[in-house]
Design a protein around this motif. Structure first.
Motif, mmCIF file in Angstrom:
data_model
loop_
_atom_site.group_PDB
_atom_site.id
_atom_site.type_symbol
_atom_site.label_atom_id
_atom_site.label_comp_id
_atom_site.label_asym_id
_atom_site.label_seq_id
_atom_site.Cartn_x
_atom_site.Cartn_y
_atom_site.Cartn_z
ATOM 1 N N THR A 369 0.846 -1.182 0.000
ATOM 2 C CA THR A 369 0.000 0.000 0.000
ATOM 3 C C THR A 369 0.887 1.240 0.000
ATOM 4 O OG1 THR A 369 -0.084 0.053 2.410
ATOM 5 C CG2 THR A 369 -1.771 -1.240 1.279
ATOM 6 N N PRO A 370 0.347 2.410 -0.371
ATOM 7 C CA PRO A 370 1.178 3.615 -0.345
ATOM 8 C C PRO A 370 1.780 3.901 1.018
ATOM 9 C CG PRO A 370 -0.831 4.002 -1.594
ATOM 10 C CD PRO A 370 -0.972 2.655 -0.954
ATOM 11 N N ALA A 371 0.995 3.684 2.078
ATOM 12 C CA ALA A 371 1.516 3.956 3.416
ATOM 13 C C ALA A 371 2.618 2.974 3.798
ATOM 14 C CB ALA A 371 0.380 3.895 4.430
ATOM 15 N N ALA A 372 2.417 1.690 3.470
ATOM 16 C CA ALA A 372 3.445 0.703 3.793
ATOM 17 C C ALA A 372 4.715 0.950 3.001
ATOM 18 C CB ALA A 372 2.914 -0.704 3.521
ATOM 19 N N TYR A 373 4.570 1.361 1.739
ATOM 20 C CA TYR A 373 5.743 1.678 0.918
ATOM 21 C C TYR A 373 6.492 2.872 1.501
ATOM 22 C CZ TYR A 373 8.460 3.131 -3.151
ATOM 23 O OH TYR A 373 9.481 3.504 -3.987
ATOM 24 N N ALA A 374 5.742 3.866 1.978
ATOM 25 C CA ALA A 374 6.374 5.050 2.551
ATOM 26 C C ALA A 374 7.078 4.718 3.862
ATOM 27 C CB ALA A 374 5.327 6.139 2.770
ATOM 28 N N ARG A 375 6.411 3.931 4.710
ATOM 29 C CA ARG A 375 7.026 3.589 5.998
ATOM 30 C C ARG A 375 8.269 2.729 5.802
ATOM 31 N NH1 ARG A 375 5.442 2.943 11.469
ATOM 32 N NH2 ARG A 375 6.631 1.322 12.511
ATOM 33 N N GLN A 376 8.200 1.791 4.863
ATOM 34 C CA GLN A 376 9.345 0.918 4.632
ATOM 35 C C GLN A 376 10.553 1.705 4.144
ATOM 36 O OE1 GLN A 376 9.087 -1.734 1.252
ATOM 37 N NE2 GLN A 376 10.044 -3.384 2.393
ATOM 38 N N GLY A 377 10.342 2.703 3.339
ATOM 39 C CA GLY A 377 11.476 3.445 2.801
ATOM 40 C C GLY A 377 12.023 4.507 3.717
ATOM 41 N N PHE A 378 11.225 5.058 4.636
ATOM 42 C CA PHE A 378 11.703 6.180 5.435
ATOM 43 C C PHE A 378 12.865 5.780 6.326
ATOM 44 C CE2 PHE A 378 11.689 8.438 9.466
ATOM 45 C CZ PHE A 378 11.875 9.737 9.031
ATOM 46 N N TRP A 379 12.738 4.678 7.031
ATOM 47 C CA TRP A 379 13.774 4.307 7.986
ATOM 48 C C TRP A 379 15.083 3.983 7.280
ATOM 49 C CZ3 TRP A 379 13.054 5.477 12.814
ATOM 50 C CH2 TRP A 379 11.749 5.585 13.296
ATOM 51 N N GLN A 380 15.014 3.327 6.115
ATOM 52 C CA GLN A 380 16.237 3.045 5.376
ATOM 53 C C GLN A 380 16.922 4.330 4.914
ATOM 54 O OE1 GLN A 380 13.476 1.423 5.194
ATOM 55 N NE2 GLN A 380 13.809 -0.787 5.038
ATOM 56 N N LEU A 381 16.130 5.288 4.472
ATOM 57 C CA LEU A 381 16.716 6.550 4.024
ATOM 58 C C LEU A 381 17.272 7.355 5.194
ATOM 59 C CD1 LEU A 381 14.139 7.663 1.304
ATOM 60 C CD2 LEU A 381 16.259 6.378 1.036
ATOM 61 N N LEU A 382 16.632 7.244 6.350
ATOM 62 C CA LEU A 382 17.167 7.922 7.528
ATOM 63 C C LEU A 382 18.539 7.373 7.899
ATOM 64 C CD1 LEU A 382 16.833 9.836 9.961
ATOM 65 C CD2 LEU A 382 15.657 7.973 11.149
ATOM 66 N N TRP A 383 18.668 6.045 7.909
ATOM 67 C CA TRP A 383 19.968 5.450 8.229
ATOM 68 C C TRP A 383 20.995 5.724 7.132
ATOM 69 C CZ3 TRP A 383 21.463 4.300 12.773
ATOM 70 C CH2 TRP A 383 20.558 3.865 13.739
ATOM 71 N N ALA A 384 20.550 5.801 5.892
ATOM 72 C CA ALA A 384 21.477 6.154 4.817
ATOM 73 C C ALA A 384 22.044 7.557 5.022
ATOM 74 C CB ALA A 384 20.768 6.057 3.464
ATOM 75 N N THR A 385 21.238 8.472 5.510
ATOM 76 C CA THR A 385 21.724 9.831 5.777
ATOM 77 C C THR A 385 22.745 9.838 6.903
ATOM 78 O OG1 THR A 385 19.546 10.658 5.104
ATOM 79 C CG2 THR A 385 20.990 12.171 6.281
ATOM 80 N N VAL A 386 22.453 9.104 7.977
ATOM 81 C CA VAL A 386 23.388 9.046 9.095
ATOM 82 C C VAL A 386 24.720 8.429 8.668
ATOM 83 C CG1 VAL A 386 23.769 8.074 11.388
ATOM 84 C CG2 VAL A 386 21.526 8.983 10.788
ATOM 85 N N LEU A 387 24.654 7.333 7.931
ATOM 86 C CA LEU A 387 25.883 6.671 7.488
ATOM 87 C C LEU A 387 26.669 7.553 6.515
ATOM 88 C CD1 LEU A 387 24.632 2.994 7.003
ATOM 89 C CD2 LEU A 387 26.013 3.914 8.868
ATOM 90 N N THR A 388 25.981 8.349 5.729
ATOM 91 C CA THR A 388 26.680 9.250 4.810
ATOM 92 C C THR A 388 27.491 10.287 5.583
ATOM 93 O OG1 THR A 388 24.946 8.949 3.159
ATOM 94 C CG2 THR A 388 26.380 10.863 2.908
#
Length: 601
Positions: A369-388
């Motif tokens: 669903t759109p909400a599940a797709y959004a939730r699944q991607g947010f946390w990965q992108l947050l950690w990608a920012t921290v690791l960068t």
């Protein structure tokens, strides 16, 4: 000649002759004397006058004659076991211990504590004991003012002037203490208090480098014990010099307290309005909470003395330097980062395709669903920012430093990485916006979104440092964090959550009444606009808590005062089991997983 020889042989030997005969310095006896030569032509020869060839034989064959009145034979102690002369432990005590890290980094010893600093510390301790025991509110700012004043007196006596960055840290710390006076929610208040302590410590130490900013924000704690000793020495010195004045002050204070108690009691009994005013202004200090008050008094005194001691003799945390890593050559350093930039570019290109029209196709292929797709991607992108950010820090440590061409390469590669990461931050925030639109706003969601937004600000500051220089970067990031915490507290996150939930209900979308019941008093103005029975069901817990917790003015935030006024004008109605049904019907837990529903604040 014969008389002389007989006299020589019969007289006792001197100690020098004995040492010459035996060849030792102590505990030896004279060797036997040989007979005089025939004819009496000379004096008798002693052992010291024997031929060189016969000396060793005489010493080996003739047993030593023990001296008269000698004690038992004590074996000699080897030289390596003999103790050196003098008191060894005394010498060790006289040698000063090597200076520690704080002693090397701290400035010269502070001057004697002044009367202004002492009175400020005592006022801080007294206000802490009287005001902080009933809760948090404007009392934190009231307690912090005399502590800041004492630190100012101590810095001025030590010859330290007020610098621009010191004023920035001090004003920012006091501004953060306005959050407990305005908001009732515990989690933004906690962040504000911790940040205020960090900024106050930076104001006292004046740090500017990365180690200085990181360690200087907690540098107030190592000065606690030294500050107490410093204050005690000042009290003893002044007590010895001014015993008469101390007795005068004590007598005057006692008389003033007696007059206030007597006439205050008379006026309070004469007028009910004055009694209410006096009761609201007087701190409620009962006997039962005396240990807690004593602890708060000691905590305020230690904190104020530590702040004053740090202001008079700050620790120069900038003296701790971190050596840069071994510089790599251009190819070894740039190749991994260029590959990472290409990966970021590919991901961002796909995101642009999704946003331009391929969103439905992606959802169809993934089955989300759109909400599940959004939730699944947010946390990965947050950690990608921290690791960068971690990758950027390590890349700067091992960056090539050969000349202008190397600096241009470093700025180009890391600048592109920062720009691409900013696009990732925007994508993560967009995903969170989609998720909030589907399921509503919660404390967890608004917190992580604010953290992601601050990480984007840090990336912008790194880009600016690459162009303008990195001298101000540590302090700029600290300022951005403090401004973010202050803004987070002033916008009232609980109020935003309640307002967004009310807007969802007006749009005929479900809201979670059970979750809204756990918000703080900051949510009352928005929840008060809900229709009945949703309004009373959402406010029943808050109404009960505000009725039970009758805190005094100095321990009540503006949010609590405003909530009490609203609930007094529009009392909560009792709907009984209807609130339970409303919670079951409108409180669908879809999207409210365990991490969202459980919140310690």
């Amino acid at each position: 000649m014969s008389d002389q020889s007989s006299d020589a042989s019969s007289r006792p030997e001197t100690p020098a002759e004995s040492r010459d005969a035996a060849g030792t310095t102590s505990g030896s006896v004279p060797e036997p004397v040989s007979e005089a030569p025939p004819g009496g032509g000379g004096r008798a020869k002693t052992a010291g006058e024997q031929p060189a060839a016969g000396k060793e034989l005489a010493r080996a064959s003739t047993p030593p004659v023990p001296p008269q009145n000698a004690g038992p034979d004590v074996p000699k102690v080897p030289a390596y076991l003999q103790a050196p002369p003098g008191d060894v432990w005394q010498k060790r005590r006289q040698q000063p211990p090597p200076p520690g890290v704080l002693s090397r980094l701290r400035a010269a010893s502070p001057p004697a504590i002044g009367p202004g600093t002492l009175w400020s510390a005592f006022a801080t301790a007294l206000l802490s004991a009287l005001l902080l025991g009933d809760g948090l509110g404007p009392n934190l700012l009231i307690v912090a003012l005399p502590a800041a004043l004492g630190a100012f007196f101590a810095a001025r006596s030590a010859g330290r002037g007020l610098r621009p960055w010191t004023a920035v840290w001090a004003v920012g710390g006091l501004a953060l203490l306005a959050v407990p006076a305005l908001r009732a929610a515990g989690w933004p208040v906690f962040l504000a208090v911790v940040s205020a302590l960090a900024l106050g410590s930076l104001a006292l130490h004046g740090s500017r480098s990365w180690p200085g900013v990181l360690l200087g924000s907690v540098g107030l704690f190592p000065s606690a014990a030294a500050g107490v000793r410093w204050g005690w020495q000042g009290v003893r010195a002044r007590a010895d010099d001014s015993r008469g004045r101390v007795r005068t002050v004590v007598r005057s204070t006692a008389v003033a307290v007696v007059l206030l108690v007597v006439f205050g009691a008379l006026f309070a009994s004469a007028d009910a309005a004055f009694a209410d005013l006096l009761g609201s202004l007087t701190p409620d200090a009962s006997v039962g909470d005396s240990p807690w008050r004593v602890f708060l008094f000691a905590l305020g005194l230690v904190g104020a003395l530590a702040a004053a001691y740090s202001a008079a003799a700050p620790v120069r945390w900038d003296g701790i330097t971190i050596r840069p890593g071994k510089a790599r050559n251009r190819a070894e350093w740039a190749l991994p980062l260029i590959v990472l930039n290409l990966l970021f570019a590919a991901f961002i290109t796909l995101q642009l395709v999704v946003l331009l029209g391929g969103y439905d196709k992606v959802l169809e292929e993934t089955g989300l669903t759109p909400a599940a797709y959004a939730r699944q991607g947010f946390w990965q992108l947050l950690w990608a920012t921290v690791l960068t950010l971690i990758v950027i820090a390590l890349a700067l440590r091992w960056a090539p430093r050969g000349g202008a061409h190397d600096r241009t390469l470093v700025r180009s590669v890391l600048g592109v990485l920062c720009v691409l990461t900013l696009v990732v931050v925007a994508s993560a925030l967009r995903r969170m916006d989609l998720y909030v639109d589907a399921f509503g706003l919660t404390r967890l969601r608004i917190s992580v979104a604010a953290a992601e937004l601050w990480l984007g600000v840090v990336l912008v500051l790194i880009l600016a440092a690459g162009v303008l220089g990195a001298r101000l970067l540590p302090r700029a990031i600290a300022v951005s964090a403090a401004v973010g915490v202050l803004a987070f507290g002033l916008v009232s996150p609980d109020g935003l959550i309640a307002e967004q939930s009310v807007q969802r209900h007006r749009s005929d979308r479900p809201i979670d009444i059970e979750y809204l019941k756990g918000l703080s008093a900051d949510a009352v103005p928005a929840l008060d606009t809900l229709p009945e029975p949703l309004r009373s069901c959402a406010l029943e817990n808050l109404d009960r808590d505000l009725t039970v917790m009758d805190a005094p003015w100095y321990a009540s935030s503006w949010g609590e005062v405003r909530a009490r006024d609203i609930l007094e004008k529009h009392p909560v109605q009792n709907h009984g089991t209807e609130c339970y049904r409303q919670g079951q019907e409108t409180g669908e837990r879809e999207g409210y997983e365990e991490d969202d529903s459980y919140d310690p604040y």
